[in-house]
Design an enzyme around this catalytic site. Structure first.
Site, PDB file in Angstrom:
ATOM      1  N   TYR A  33     126.804 -10.134  55.092  1.00 60.61           N
ATOM      2  CA  TYR A  33     126.992 -11.154  54.070  1.00 60.61           C
ATOM      3  C   TYR A  33     128.090 -10.751  53.111  1.00 60.61           C
ATOM      4  CZ  TYR A  33     124.637  -8.348  50.439  1.00 60.61           C
ATOM      5  OH  TYR A  33     124.316  -7.377  49.533  1.00 60.61           O
ATOM      6  N   ARG A  52     136.618  -7.544  53.946  1.00 59.96           N
ATOM      7  CA  ARG A  52     135.408  -6.717  54.121  1.00 59.96           C
ATOM      8  C   ARG A  52     134.424  -7.398  55.072  1.00 59.96           C
ATOM      9  NH1 ARG A  52     132.259  -5.008  48.793  1.00 59.96           N
ATOM     10  NH2 ARG A  52     131.621  -7.184  48.901  1.00 59.96           N
ATOM     11  N   ARG A 100     113.635 -13.010  71.307  1.00 57.87           N
ATOM     12  CA  ARG A 100     113.551 -11.701  70.664  1.00 57.87           C
ATOM     13  C   ARG A 100     113.670 -10.563  71.672  1.00 57.87           C
ATOM     14  NH1 ARG A 100     110.074  -7.703  68.911  1.00 57.87           N
ATOM     15  NH2 ARG A 100     110.640  -6.860  66.859  1.00 57.87           N
ATOM     16  N   HIS A 102     115.536  -6.421  71.332  1.00 59.09           N
ATOM     17  CA  HIS A 102     116.327  -5.588  70.419  1.00 59.09           C
ATOM     18  C   HIS A 102     117.806  -5.521  70.818  1.00 59.09           C
ATOM     19  CE1 HIS A 102     112.342  -4.483  69.111  1.00 59.09           C
ATOM     20  NE2 HIS A 102     112.825  -3.709  68.156  1.00 59.09           N
ATOM     21  N   LEU A 207     128.875   1.266  49.334  1.00 63.11           N
ATOM     22  CA  LEU A 207     129.663   0.099  49.714  1.00 63.11           C
ATOM     23  C   LEU A 207     130.990   0.147  48.959  1.00 63.11           C
ATOM     24  CD1 LEU A 207     129.462  -2.710  51.242  1.00 63.11           C
ATOM     25  CD2 LEU A 207     129.068  -3.654  48.968  1.00 63.11           C
TER      26      LEU A 207
END
Ligand code: PDD
Length: 287
Positions: A33, A52, A100, A102, A207
Site C-alpha cells: 500500500y 516506492r 486459498r 500459500h 521503511l
C-alpha cells in the site's frame, strides 16, 4: 457527501465497496500500500510514493496492475470524486483473488486494486503539533523486510494500540541493541544537543519514508547537519528535540519518551521550523 472508492476498475459507493473473500490481501496480507498526503486537492510527493509502490510490488513479485500513469489518474480521480481538498489518498494492491493456497496463484491472476480518499482537516494536525506528542518504546518484533510497504501490519497495529492504551500517540520500535528503529507508522528522529538531526539509516530495518526524504532535502537546503546512524533510547531521552515523520503526520514534535520529558517539554524550535518548511520542499503535483 457520500464517499466513493475505486475497486478493480470501478468507482463504487464507499459504504458498499468490497473485495472477494478469497482476496490474498484478506487471507494472507499478501499486498502492498501507499498513503499520500493531499493538499489543496493536489498529491504531495506523488512521484516518490509511486516509485516506492513499484519497488514494493517488485520485491514481492506482484505485477503492476496497470500502467503507472493510469494508476496515477485513478488516484487523482478518487481525490476529485471525493472532493478532498486536504486529507489522504490510500492505494492498496494485492496479489489478487485465488483459491486459498500459500504459494503464488497462476501468473495471469489480476492483482486487486483499491483506492480511497478521505478528508483530514489540516487544523487537526496543527493543533497536535502545537502540543507535541508522547511516545512509548517497545521491542521491534517485525520481520526483516519492513523496507517493503506491505499491508502485513500486525506488529504495528499491536504497538499502536499499546501506545494508545498508555496515553501516547506513537510507539517506537527498539532493536536488540537498544536502538530505535522507527515508529509503528512513522520514522523516528532526534536532534542532538549540537543541533544535528539524527535518524536511523534506511536499510532493511525501517521503511524509507518519503517525508523522511523531504526532511533530508530541507536539511541540505538549510545547511543543517544530518547523521544517518543508530541511536539508543537512552540517547533519545537526553536529546535536545525529538520528532516523527510520515505522510499522515508530517513533521510531528515528540515531547515525551517513556514518560521522560524531552528538552523543556515543549515542541522544539528546529522541529517546528522543519514542519513549517515541509510543503515548500515537497513536490506538489498538479491535480
Ligand atoms: N505510514 N514507517 C512506517 C512503519 C510507516 O508505516 C510509515 C508511513 C512511515 C513514514 O513513511 P512516509 O513518510 O512515506 O509516509 C515510516 C503510513 C502513513 C500509514 O501506514 O498510514
Amino acid at each position: 457527501m457520500s464517499r466513493t472508492a475505486y475497486v478493480n476498475g470501478r468507482y463504487v459507493p464507499h459504504h458498499s465497496a468490497a473485495v472477494h473473500i478469497e482476496d490474498r490481501g484478506y487471507q494472507f496480507s499478501d499486498g502492498i500500500y501507499e498513503v499520500c498526503e493531499v493538499l489543496g486537492g493536489k498529491l504531495v510527493d506523488e512521484a516518490r510514493h509511486m516509485a516506492r509502490l513499484s519497488r514494493s510490488l517488485s520485491e514481492l513479485q506482484i505485477r503492476m496492475p496497470m500502467k503507472l500513469s493510469a494508476l496515477r489518474r485513478v488516484l487523482h480521480e478518487t481525490v476529485r470524486r471525493n472532493r478532498v481538498a486536504d486529507g489522504l489518498v490510500y492505494v492498496q494492491i494485492t496479489r489478487g483473488v485465488a483459491p486459498r493456497d500459500h504459494a503464488f496463484p497462476s501468473p495471469d491472476t489480476p492483482p486487486s486494486v483499491v483506492v480511497t480518499a478521505k478528508r483530514v482537516p489540516r487544523i487537526k494536525g496543527e493543533h497536535t503539533a502545537e502540543e507535541g506528542v508522547r511516545v512509548i518504546t517497545l521491542p521491534d518484533n517485525r520481520w526483516d523486510r519492513v523496507d517493503i510497504k506491505t499491508v502485513s501490519l500486525l506488529p504495528n497495529i499491536l504497538a499502536k494500540q499499546k501506545a494508545k492504551e498508555a496515553g501516547a500517540y506513537e510507539a517506537w520500535f527498539v532493536d536488540g541493541d537498544g536502538c530505535v528503529t522507527e515508529g509503528s507508522s512513522t520514522n523516528a528522529w532526534i536532534v542532538s544537543q549540537d543541533g544535528t538531526l539524527v535518524t536511523r539509516p534506511a536499510e532493511h530495518g525501517i521503511l524509507r519514508g518519503i517525508t523522511r526524504m523531504v526532511v533530508m532535502d530541507i536539511a541540505a537546503n538549510e545547511g543543517m547537519k544530518v547523521e544517518e546512524r543508530h541511536f539508543s533510547v537512552d540517547e533519545a531521552k537526553m536529546a535536545r528535540e525529538a520528532f516523527i515523520t510520515a505522510a499522515s503526520t508530517l513533521v510531528m514534535p515528540v515531547v515525551e519518551i517513556d514518560g521522560k520529558v524531552i528538552g523543556n517539554g515543549q515542541p522544539g524550535s528546529i522541529t517546528l521550523s522543519l514542519r513549517e518548511k515541509f510543503h515548500e520542499n515537497a513536490e506538489i503535483a498538479v491535480a
